[in-house]
Design an enzyme around this catalytic site. Structure first.
Site, PDB file in Angstrom:
ATOM      1  N   ASP A  75      65.089  50.506  41.998  1.00 33.26           N
ATOM      2  CA  ASP A  75      64.290  50.437  40.771  1.00 33.26           C
ATOM      3  C   ASP A  75      63.244  49.334  40.906  1.00 33.26           C
ATOM      4  O   ASP A  75      62.064  49.529  40.654  1.00 33.26           O
ATOM      5  CB  ASP A  75      65.216  50.169  39.573  1.00 33.26           C
ATOM      6  CG  ASP A  75      64.448  50.068  38.266  1.00 33.26           C
ATOM      7  OD1 ASP A  75      63.532  50.877  38.055  1.00 33.26           O
ATOM      8  OD2 ASP A  75      64.760  49.167  37.467  1.00 33.26           O
ATOM      9  N   TYR A 105      74.081  50.869  37.322  1.00 27.71           N
ATOM     10  CA  TYR A 105      73.571  51.703  36.236  1.00 27.71           C
ATOM     11  C   TYR A 105      74.680  52.495  35.550  1.00 27.71           C
ATOM     12  O   TYR A 105      74.603  52.787  34.361  1.00 27.71           O
ATOM     13  CB  TYR A 105      72.541  52.711  36.765  1.00 27.71           C
ATOM     14  CG  TYR A 105      71.123  52.217  36.781  1.00 27.71           C
ATOM     15  CD1 TYR A 105      70.743  51.145  37.589  1.00 27.71           C
ATOM     16  CD2 TYR A 105      70.153  52.828  36.001  1.00 27.71           C
ATOM     17  CE1 TYR A 105      69.433  50.712  37.617  1.00 27.71           C
ATOM     18  CE2 TYR A 105      68.837  52.399  36.025  1.00 27.71           C
ATOM     19  CZ  TYR A 105      68.477  51.337  36.830  1.00 27.71           C
ATOM     20  OH  TYR A 105      67.186  50.914  36.848  1.00 27.71           O
ATOM     21  N   LYS A 116      72.455  43.636  49.908  1.00 32.15           N
ATOM     22  CA  LYS A 116      72.696  42.194  49.772  1.00 32.15           C
ATOM     23  C   LYS A 116      74.100  41.921  50.335  1.00 32.15           C
ATOM     24  O   LYS A 116      74.976  41.391  49.641  1.00 32.15           O
ATOM     25  CB  LYS A 116      72.563  41.813  48.285  1.00 32.15           C
ATOM     26  CG  LYS A 116      72.599  40.327  47.992  1.00 32.15           C
ATOM     27  CD  LYS A 116      71.330  39.579  48.370  1.00 32.15           C
ATOM     28  CE  LYS A 116      71.508  38.084  48.110  1.00 32.15           C
ATOM     29  NZ  LYS A 116      70.393  37.278  48.665  1.00 32.15           N
ATOM     30  N   ASP A 132      58.918  49.689  42.006  1.00 30.69           N
ATOM     31  CA  ASP A 132      57.827  49.175  41.162  1.00 30.69           C
ATOM     32  C   ASP A 132      56.944  48.231  41.972  1.00 30.69           C
ATOM     33  O   ASP A 132      55.718  48.280  41.894  1.00 30.69           O
ATOM     34  CB  ASP A 132      58.386  48.405  39.951  1.00 30.69           C
ATOM     35  CG  ASP A 132      58.477  49.279  38.706  1.00 30.69           C
ATOM     36  OD1 ASP A 132      58.656  50.504  38.864  1.00 30.69           O
ATOM     37  OD2 ASP A 132      58.382  48.745  37.590  1.00 30.69           O
ATOM     38  N   ASP A 149      66.283  40.384  48.889  1.00 35.31           N
ATOM     39  CA  ASP A 149      65.317  39.315  48.582  1.00 35.31           C
ATOM     40  C   ASP A 149      64.244  39.254  49.661  1.00 35.31           C
ATOM     41  O   ASP A 149      63.049  39.132  49.386  1.00 35.31           O
ATOM     42  CB  ASP A 149      66.025  37.960  48.383  1.00 35.31           C
ATOM     43  CG  ASP A 149      66.993  37.610  49.490  1.00 35.31           C
ATOM     44  OD1 ASP A 149      67.342  38.496  50.318  1.00 35.31           O
ATOM     45  OD2 ASP A 149      67.432  36.442  49.548  1.00 35.31           O
TER      46      ASP A 149
END
Ligand code: IPM
Ligand code: MG
Length: 357
Positions: A248, A142, A192, A252, A224
């Protein structure tokens, strides 16, 4: 107690849902004998329209002066064509950075009252869903430099940088372990590290910090797999500790499987200074100004503001209980409507919560 709360209504449904959050805070002040002063400031598209800047300096000053910041939502198709620096979302990213709000807490909870709205198979939902995403908020891809779009060998190239220093990882890891201590004492660090160097450092530092929190169980998961496990069996999670971009996405996902995106609050905290409290859903421009929005995520954000921002635990409990009671009494907005329940608009829903305080 006298406290100043900076209000940032923003765009779309922002003003109408924030009005209900403020009504609840006023009712709390009256019930518990506090004196809340409200100061309103511009952010997002509303600020672009007024002063051509999604985060005017006056807004940053108003936030710094306050004991807590209460934000509704920013963004909308009207401003989508603007340059990156002028986009409403930039206002939100900049206020997080300006106030040093590195820790974003996003609880996802399946309320028994709303079990019917849950998107999971009944046997999976029956195992429960009560987790919190602890998302790092001021680093990662970001904010990482270099970033840009440019020509290289006759081709347009877009790039961003995923970057964390060890101190950034350490401080968010501590928040996650401290949060877990007040819950079921389990942290799952999501990264990851099978592919990314940045994630390898993340995992290493989280393991180091864990030495100070031997009473908390730590596990590690690739992002994942975490996305998959969230739908397969969310009951396995207590605290999910992760970086900005993974957080983020996963927050959601975690929220929408509860079936009630319109129900979930969030808190963004720094090392000192005011915290910022906001619903995790967006500005829903399609229903803006129609009194259809669900104000409960905003009202529950007011509860987080009371608990974490103003250290008013009993006041926060009272708001959360009033929301649960409103749902038990059968009141619903359109997004969580079920047969046999009473459909209300945004303002009427807020009023029901106030009555139950
Ligand atoms: C969120 C939002 C923001 C983010 C956007 C609006 C910049 O999606 O708070 O999750 O990506 O952080
Ligand atoms: Mg998001």
């Amino acid at each position: 107690m006298q406290k100043t709360i900076c209000l940032l209504p923003g765009d779309g449904i922002g003003p109408e849902i924030l009005a209900q959050g403020v009504a609840v805070l006023k009712a709390v002040a009256q019930k518990f004998g506090h004196d809340f002063l409200f100061e309103e400031a511009l952010i997002g598209g509303a600020a672009v329209d007024a002063v051509d800047d999604p985060l005017p300096a006056a807004t940053v000053e108003a936030c710094r002066r306050a004991d807590a910041v209460f934000l509704a939502a920013v963004g909308g198709p009207r401003w989508d064509g603007l340059a990156p620096e002028k986009r409403p979302e930039k206002g939100l990213l900049r206020i997080r950075k300006e106030l040093g709000l590195f820790a974003n807490l996003r609880p996802a909870l399946l309320l028994p009252e709303l079990a019917g709205a849950c998107l999971l198979r009944a046997d999976v939902a029956a195992r429960g869903l009560d987790l919190i995403v602890v998302r790092e908020l001021t680093g990662d891809v970001y904010f990482g430099e270099p970033r840009g779009v440019e020509m290289r060998n006759g081709l347009r190239v877009g790039y961003n940088t995923m970057i964390y220093n060890e101190e950034e990882v350490r401080r968010i890891a501590r928040v996650a372990f401290e949060t877990a201590r007040q819950r079921r004492k389990k942290v799952c660090s999501v990264e990851k590290s099978n592919v990314l160097e940045c994630s390898r450092l993340w995992k290493e530092v989280v393991l180091e910090v864990h030495k100070d929190y031997a009473d908390v169980e730590l596990s590690h998961m690739y992002v994942d797999n975490a996305a998959m496990q969230l739908v397969r069996d969310p009951s396995q999670f207590d605290v999910i500790l992760t970086g900005n971009i993974f957080g983020d996405i996963l927050s959601d996902e975690a929220s929408v499987i509860t079936g009630s995106l319109g129900m979930l609050p969030s808190a963004s905290m720094g090392a000192s200074g005011p915290g910022l409290f906001e619903p995790i859903h967006g500005s829903a421009p399609d229903i803006a100004g129609q009194d259809k929005a669900n104000p409960l995520a905003t009202i529950l954000s007011a509860a987080m503001l009371l608990r974490l921002g103003l250290h008013m635990g009993p006041e926060a409990d009272a708001v959360e209980n009033a929301v649960r009671q409103t749902l038990r009494d059968g009141y619903r907005t359109g997004d969580i409507m079920e047969p046999g329940k009473t459909l209300l608009g945004c303002a009427a829903m807020g009023q029901k919560v106030v009555e139950r305080l």
